[in-house]
Design an enzyme around this catalytic site. Structure first.
Site, short mmCIF file in Angstrom:
data_model
loop_
_atom_site.label_atom_id
_atom_site.label_comp_id
_atom_site.label_asym_id
_atom_site.label_seq_id
_atom_site.Cartn_x
_atom_site.Cartn_y
_atom_site.Cartn_z
CB SER A 301 -0.95 -0.05 1.20
OG SER A 301 -1.98 0.86 1.03
CG ASP A 312 7.89 5.57 -11.71
OD1 ASP A 312 8.33 4.43 -11.93
OD2 ASP A 312 6.68 5.87 -11.86
CE LYS A 326 -5.26 -2.40 0.81
NZ LYS A 326 -5.40 -0.95 0.56
#
Length: 402
Positions: A301, A312, A326
């Site tokens: 999460s 990224d 999740k």
């Protein structure tokens, strides 16, 4: 930094939708004999519920706990969504939920979830908690508690038992998958204790700083920056950010840490059912100490929001194992906030989130740049177990080469 919702977001996160409440036992008419009919032609969910309650009242042999019956009606509505993260919470369950993010509570010290096949699975144990010391591991299945089996649809009942009185003993039967794919049965005795949870700890390993975040709570951002700055003052040459076994928590805390570390740009994009997008942004300030992030299957999460953003932006090397996967957001709020005459709360999945480069996380997770698995017989990890913590060793090796 742009906030997507006014309510506090959690990763287990909640905004309640306007849902009509049930009024059991009203608006029905029972005719002579055994036939029960509705006094209107529209056979909707509300009128059918009233009819069924009338049948129970007239024929059920034993005493009825009206409060429990009503609670289970509300719970059944959300169970029909086939989403383990959406549910109705009673007043007591909502209080327990809020306690879990405050930093202090009692229990055995594990974060759990419900699997798609209706089992209770351990996401992660809290470090140094009774469950951690007893050897509970991520992905363990809690089969029974005190001799009674607890499937996933009894998650709240199971949680209540494991949050009993201080000093109580809880007997668990754990199912753990072995190398052949079969499940071994393990008996575990755990004592319930008060757990004061500091979510961030730090340490210096040689000339490197080590930061472990156990979950994202109300005070995690402040704890993180305090520990990070303390390591900087000690002139560390690199930072190891350990998110292993971190099940998530408050989205806001996670986003603040990402903003602290990352350059200007998007941190996470959330999308609702109407394709409405919200983007949390980072400002131009950033940190540039070389970094490695450690992850495993218990990193879930909010941990995946932070890991995905760092990856990224190529701000760190991700080392370890694939994260949990999740990538959906729950929001929670008291039912009364929305005009519902009830002391409980509604937790509902309302969004899916994506990384800055629009990568999907739900049921996929974040793949590490360097995959390293812990040996099957290794339970503990971190600086105190560096001799057997192969993932931490690899992080040290990478940073010392730079």
């Amino acid at each position: 930094m742009k906030k997507g919702f006014k309510f506090v977001f959690m990763t287990i996160l909640v905004i309640a939708l306007m849902l009509g409440s049930f009024f059991l036992g009203n608006k029905i008419a029972i005719t002579s004999g055994d036939k029960i009919i509705l006094n209107k032609n529209d056979f909707n969910i509300y009128s059918k519920t009233d009819q069924m309650k009338a049948v129970i009242d007239k024929y059920f042999l034993f005493d009825i706990d009206e409060r429990k019956l009503e609670d289970e009606v509300y719970k059944g509505l959300f169970k029909g969504l086939n989403d383990p993260y959406s549910e109705y919470l009673t007043k007591e369950e909502f209080s327990s939920f809020k306690e879990s993010t405050s930093g202090e509570y009692k229990g055995v010290g594990i974060f759990i979830t419900v699997t798609e096949d209706n089992l209770i699975k351990v996401v992660s144990p809290i470090k140094d908690s009774p469950a951690f010391k007893a050897g509970i591991k991520p992905d363990d299945i809690i089969y029974s508690i005190n001799g009674e089996a607890y499937p996933g649809d009894k998650l709240n009942e199971a949680t209540a038992i494991m949050k009993g009185k201080d000093g109580d003993d809880v007997k668990l039967v754990i199912k753990r998958k072995n190398a052949s794919g079969a499940y071994d049965s393990i008996d575990v005795d755990i004592k319930i204790e008060k757990i004061k949870l500091l979510t961030v700890e730090s340490k210096v390993i040689d000339d490197l700083g080590y930061l472990h975040i156990s979950q994202f709570g109300e005070h995690t951002f402040e704890e993180f920056t305090e520990n990070y700055e303390k390591l900087k003052d000690q002139n560390v040459k690199g930072i190891i950010l350990d998110l292993r076994n971190n099940p998530g928590g408050l989205k806001d805390s996670c986003v603040k840490i990402a903003d602290y570390l990352l350059p200007e740009g998007p941190i996470v994009k959330t999308v609702d059912k109407n394709k409405k997008e919200e983007v949390d942004m980072s400002d131009a300030k950033e940190e540039n100490i070389p970094m490695v992030v450690l992850t495993n299957g218990g990193s879930a999460s909010a941990s995946e929001i932070l890991t995905g953003a760092i990856k990224d932006y190529e701000k760190a090397t991700i080392v370890g194992e694939n994260t949990y996967g999740k990538g959906i957001v729950q929001t929670i709020a008291p039912a009364k906030s929305f005009g519902i005459n009830d002391e409980g709360a509604i937790k509902l999945t309302v969004q899916e989130y994506f990384t800055p480069k629009d990568k999907k996380i739900h049921k996929i997770g974040v793949k590490p740049d360097v995959e390293v698995k812990l040996p099957d017989d290794v339970i503990n990890f971190g600086p105190d177990f560096i001799d057997t913590d192969t993932q931490l060793k690899k992080a040290i090796e990478i940073l010392q080469k730079d």
